[in-house]
Structures are given as structure tokens and as C-alpha cells.
Design an enzyme around this catalytic site. Structure first.
Site, PDB file in Angstrom:
ATOM      1  N   GLY A 228       0.828  -1.197   0.000  1.00  7.47           N
ATOM      2  CA  GLY A 228       0.000   0.000   0.000  1.00  7.47           C
ATOM      3  C   GLY A 228       0.861   1.244   0.000  1.00  7.47           C
ATOM      4  O   GLY A 228       2.032   1.216  -0.397  1.00  7.47           O
ATOM      5  N   SER A 229       0.300   2.330   0.472  1.00  6.69           N
ATOM      6  CA  SER A 229       0.994   3.611   0.439  1.00  6.69           C
ATOM      7  C   SER A 229       2.122   3.660   1.460  1.00  6.69           C
ATOM      8  O   SER A 229       2.127   2.932   2.462  1.00  6.69           O
ATOM      9  CB  SER A 229       0.009   4.746   0.723  1.00  6.69           C
ATOM     10  OG  SER A 229      -0.386   4.729   2.092  1.00  6.69           O
ATOM     11  N   GLU A 248       5.789  -3.426   0.915  1.00  3.38           N
ATOM     12  CA  GLU A 248       5.877  -3.132  -0.521  1.00  3.38           C
ATOM     13  C   GLU A 248       5.043  -1.876  -0.737  1.00  3.38           C
ATOM     14  O   GLU A 248       3.819  -1.940  -0.801  1.00  3.38           O
ATOM     15  CB  GLU A 248       5.364  -4.331  -1.329  1.00  3.38           C
ATOM     16  CG  GLU A 248       5.786  -4.303  -2.786  1.00  3.38           C
ATOM     17  CD  GLU A 248       4.816  -3.527  -3.652  1.00  3.38           C
ATOM     18  OE1 GLU A 248       5.129  -2.343  -3.949  1.00  3.38           O
ATOM     19  OE2 GLU A 248       3.780  -4.074  -4.029  1.00  3.38           O
ATOM     20  N   LEU A 249       5.752  -0.742  -0.822  1.00  3.81           N
ATOM     21  CA  LEU A 249       5.074   0.547  -0.761  1.00  3.81           C
ATOM     22  C   LEU A 249       5.055   1.219  -2.128  1.00  3.81           C
ATOM     23  O   LEU A 249       5.307   0.591  -3.148  1.00  3.81           O
ATOM     24  CB  LEU A 249       5.756   1.426   0.290  1.00  3.81           C
ATOM     25  CG  LEU A 249       5.882   0.776   1.674  1.00  3.81           C
ATOM     26  CD1 LEU A 249       6.586   1.710   2.651  1.00  3.81           C
ATOM     27  CD2 LEU A 249       4.526   0.355   2.215  1.00  3.81           C
ATOM     28  N   CYS A 282       1.886   0.702  -8.779  1.00  7.12           N
ATOM     29  CA  CYS A 282       3.001   1.379  -8.114  1.00  7.12           C
ATOM     30  C   CYS A 282       4.238   1.486  -8.992  1.00  7.12           C
ATOM     31  O   CYS A 282       5.107   2.313  -8.720  1.00  7.12           O
ATOM     32  CB  CYS A 282       3.343   0.679  -6.800  1.00  7.12           C
ATOM     33  SG  CYS A 282       3.602  -1.088  -6.951  1.00  7.12           S
ATOM     34  N   GLU A 373       3.469   9.826  -5.493  1.00  5.57           N
ATOM     35  CA  GLU A 373       2.893   8.783  -6.341  1.00  5.57           C
ATOM     36  C   GLU A 373       1.509   9.237  -6.791  1.00  5.57           C
ATOM     37  O   GLU A 373       0.583   9.328  -5.981  1.00  5.57           O
ATOM     38  CB  GLU A 373       2.799   7.466  -5.565  1.00  5.57           C
ATOM     39  CG  GLU A 373       2.248   6.322  -6.384  1.00  5.57           C
ATOM     40  CD  GLU A 373       2.211   5.023  -5.592  1.00  5.57           C
ATOM     41  OE1 GLU A 373       2.498   3.967  -6.169  1.00  5.57           O
ATOM     42  OE2 GLU A 373       1.892   5.072  -4.384  1.00  5.57           O
TER      43      GLU A 373
END
Length: 470
Positions: A228-229, A248-249, A282, A373
Site C-alpha cells: 500500500g501507500s 511493498e510501498l 506502483c 505517487e
């Protein structure tokens, strides 16, 4: 395909008092009502998982592999249903949902294969005289209960990357899907629970941030795996400490176009890599850095191609860009475009509920469209005087997930691989390329740890050293 009502907790499915609407982003219609979990459901799932941990750890390799392959085969038998369901709950174009199901199948199969490679090694203990006569070896043991929290954009695939490696490692897993997109993950968990795993080996709890806090703050769990963020990931890491966290950003993936590049191939890649999943990925192309001598030619090639990107109903196979997950996301992206102060080469406006594929030129540092992002169908192009300046600009970002470079020079390719600060550097292909069996993860604010079945299994196991004096 049928599935039980409620949440898969313990050895059954628990009904919930409340439900929540799952909305089709294309037209705002209600797809279904999903069960809405509470912190009490999360606490119950934790107790069940802790109870199941010894049985999961003792499960023979053949049983773990068989359970994963059974889920793989069941998903393959219902793949078109899953594809349609993903379109409806995510609003993502059908072409991207087909890719998501295919990648989920690969993730399940590869995780099953990795079960056979989960082993240790002997260690020579007699390198010091005190070790003479000792026999040493290490094995890998399950880390314990795994909590997997996933994002909305690839709900089925992201859940598979949490669940399948945990099962392969012998860990019970509790997955919490994004509130907007729980349906496909619920069905995946149903398939896994039908495959012969111990009760409570795989559970799912929906709900708000309090449900997530209940799961990650319990010190009895072994690991948290989150996608996520960056802001949410940082909060989870703080809440879970000292429990291991795999994050996992986000990112704002860069693509560098060298003066010697095949400009048509680079322009094709920006369109292919910038607008898939409507930009809600992402590692979608967000920043493009072009050497100054080829800037005008590249921009002309890019603008011509963007006109052909089909916007519309995600259920249609030709659609490439559809509405974002909700109106708030759309408003935010349009605000970032307006605030960038950049030249709008293409798009920049609403097209129905969607945002037209957008190209911005000359976006400066310090603007959200460049620094953060954007998670929408927007590509920002900037010219640079040379490759040194390009690589420096790539690295000034607080993110570092994937980046790519287009060049005909092997020297430039290896310089990029050496100098770019990212978890993956791609040459002459989109930064969004990901094979699900490779190590995947970032540096800096793009996260810690690695996904990909082999690498995730290593993260979700711990070494146990055995030292024996015969």
C-alpha cells in the site's frame, strides 16, 4: 462457483452483523454487499491462527504443495468468473484483470514448487579447535502467524503474494483486503480452505483501520506483510514493532530516454507502462527524463500515441483507461495536475468519470505530480542535459521501487543498473515489468523486504541451528 457467506474465521465461516457496499467505479452501481468485520473478528482470527500454528508447521511438504496446486487448479477452472469479478470491484480494464488472474495462477504454482526447495545446509563447526567433533546444520522454520494486508488495485494478486508463500513456509495467515475490493480475495481464500489445510490455516477479516490495528499490534504474530501507500506502511511498521514487517510501498517510477535510444520503442513503452490499470500501479511510468537533443522528437511521438489510448467501459476488451477507484481519487489527481504548473501536452481533463490519458511537460521538483505517487493515468516528461543529470533526478526521489532506461549502449545500461537507487532497474522495457517469481521490492520509502515466492518464503521463515556432539 458458489462460496459461503460471512468471513472465513476458524474452521468455518462467521456471519457479520454489518455489511458494506462494493461499488463498480465505472458507473457507481452496487456490485455486492460484502461482510464487514470488526476488531472482535480480528481478535478471534488471531486466536484461531495461533492455535493452528503447530499444525501448519507440522504439515508435510507434499500436503502444502498439494493445497496450493488445488487452489491453482480451482482458480484456473473459474478464471473467467474471477476476471469479471475483478473488473466489477476494481473498475480496472478487462485486459489488466486477465493479466492479474494469470499472474495469480503463476504465483500459486511457483509457491507450490518452492516447497520442494525449502531446506538448510550443513556448517563446518571445526574452524575453531573448540568445534572439533561437532556436527552442525541449519534448517528453516516457519516464522509464525503472518498478517497480510493488501491494496485495492490488484486485490487477487496481492493476496496471493501474501497467502501462498505463507502456506508454503508452513505459516498460518490472516489476510485483510482493502475495504473497497474484498470480493475476489474472499473467493480465493475459499478455494485455499478447500485444499486440505488445517482449520484456520488461511483466514480473512475485512474492516477498517481498527481491524488492521488489532491484527498488527499483537506481539504473538510472526510477521506483517503489507502492500500500500508509504504513509500507511510507515504507520504499520511503527504499530507492529518489534515484529518483522515486509513493506511493498509506493513509487513514482522513472523512465530515462537516452539520446541514442530507439525513440519509437521508448514512446510505445511509456504508453504501455504509463496507462495500464488506469495508472493505478506502483510501478506505472510516472516520470520520464529525456536527454535534451531528442526531447521534441520524443514528445511528438508520445503525443501521437496517447491519442489512440481507448478510454471507457472497463468491461470492453479494447479499453485501456477507465475511471479510478473512487471519485475522491479522481479529484485528487486532477488537483495535482492543475497544481503542477506544467504544460499539458495531452489529456488533463475528465472523460466521463475517467481522466483522459495525460502527458505533462516540464513538471518541476516540489510538486506532488513529480515528487509523490500520482496513481492515475498521468505521465510527466522532463528534459535533462545528459545522463548524469537524469540519474541524479531519478535518485532525488524519496521512492525507489523500479526504474528503467532506454538506450542502445551497453555501457549506459550497466551504468544505470549500478547508479539508480531502486529495487529493480529495467533496460529497454517498462519499469512496470514484473515476473512474479523474481525478487520484488524497493528501497527508501518504497519499502523493505522482498516478494516473489522464493524470496517471500525466506522472509517468512527463520533459521534454526542444530549443533550436535555425537
Amino acid at each position: 462457483m458458489t462460496w459461503p457467506d460471512g468471513l472465513p474465521i476458524g474452521d468455518g465461516w462467521v456471519t457479520t452483523e454489518d455489511t458494506t457496499e462494493v461499488i463498480f467505479p465505472y458507473d457507481g452501481s452496487v456490485v455486492a454487499r460484502a461482510p464487514l468485520g470488526t476488531p472482535a473478528h480480528a481478535a478471534s482470527a488471531l486466536e484461531e491462527a495461533l492455535t493452528a500454528a503447530p499444525a501448519m508447521a507440522a504439515l508435510p511438504s507434499h500436503a502444502r504443495r498439494a493445497a496450493l496446486m488445488a487452489a491453482h487448479d480451482a482458480l484456473a477452472a473459474h478464471r473467467e468468473e474471477f476476471e469479471r469479478l475483478l473488473v466489477m470491484e476494481t473498475g480496472k480494464p478487462l485486459v489488466d484483470c486477465r493479466v492479474e488472474v494469470a499472474r495469480t495462477l503463476l504465483t500459486l504454482a511457483t509457491s507450490a514448487e518452492e516447497v520442494a526447495r525449502l531446506h538448510g545446509e550443513t556448517v563446518p563447526l571445526d574452524l575453531l579447535p573448540s568445534g572439533e567433533g561437532l556436527v552442525g546444520f541449519w534448517t528453516r522454520r516457519p516464522i509464525g502467524v503472518v498478517v497480510g494486508i493488501t491494496g485495492f488495485n490488484y486485490p487477487l494478486l496481492l493476496a496471493a503474494h501474501k497467502i501462498a508463500p505463507a502456506v508454503a513456509a508452513g505459516c498460518p495467515v490472516i489476510v485483510k483486503p482493502a475495504p473497497a475490493t474484498p470480493l475476489a480475495t474472499l473467493r480465493l481464500v475459499h478455494l485455499l480452505r478447500e485444499g486440505g489445510l488445517p482449520p484456520a490455516g488461511v483466514q480473512l477479516v475485512t474492516g477498517d483501520v481498527e481491524v488492521g490495528r488489532t491484527l498488527v499490534e499483537d506481539r504473538r504474530i510472526g510477521a506483517v506483510s503489507f502492500t500500500g501507500s508509504a504513509a500507511a506502511g510507515h504507520a504499520i511498521a511503527r504499530a507492529a514493532a518489534p515484529v518483522k514487517t515486509l513493506l511493498e510501498l509506493g513509487s513514482n517510477a522513472a523512465l530515462v530516454v537516452a539520446a541514442d535510444a530507439d525513440l519509437e520503442a521508448a514512446a510505445d513503452a511509456v504508453v504501455r507502462g504509463g496507462y495500464y490499470a488506469s495508472g493505478q500501479a506502483c510501478i506505472a511510468v510516472q516520470r520520464v527524463l529525456v536527454e535534451e537533443p531528442v526531447r521534441e522528437e520524443f514528445l511528438a511521438l508520445l503525443a501521437a500515441r496517447v491519442k489512440d489510448v481507448a478510454v471507457g467501459d472497463p468491461r470492453l476488451p479494447e479499453t485501456r483507461v477507465a475511471p479510478l477507484i473512487d471519485p475522491a481519487a479522481t479529484d485528487r489527481v486532477l488537483e495535482w495536475i492543475a497544481a503542477s504548473g506544467a504544460e499539458v501536452v495531452a489529456g488533463g481533463l475528465r472523460e466521463g468519470r475517467a481522466i483522459a490519458p495525460t502527458v505533462l511537460s516540464g513538471v518541476p521538483d516540489g510538486t506532488a505530480a513529480w515528487d509523490e505517487e500520482i496513481f492515475g493515468p498521468v505521465v510527466c516528461v522532463r528534459s535533462v542535459p545528459g545522463l548524469d543529470a537524469a540519474f541524479e533526478a531519478v535518485n532525488r526521489s524519496r521512492y525507489g521501487l523500479h526504474a528503467s532506461v532506454f538506450t542502445r549502449s551497453l555501457a549506459t545500461a550497466f551504468t544505470a543498473i549500478d547508479r539508480i537507487e531502486a529495487g529493480g532497474v529495467v533496460v529497454n522495457e517498462v519499469p512496470g515489468f514484473r515476473a512474479d517469481n523474481m525478487p520484488y521490492g524497493g528501497v527508501k520509502d518504497s519499502g523493505t523486504g522482498r516478494e516473489g515466492p522464493r524470496f517471500a518464503i525466506e522472509e517468512l521463515t527463520v533459521t534454526r541451528m542444530a549443533i550436535i556432539r555425537p
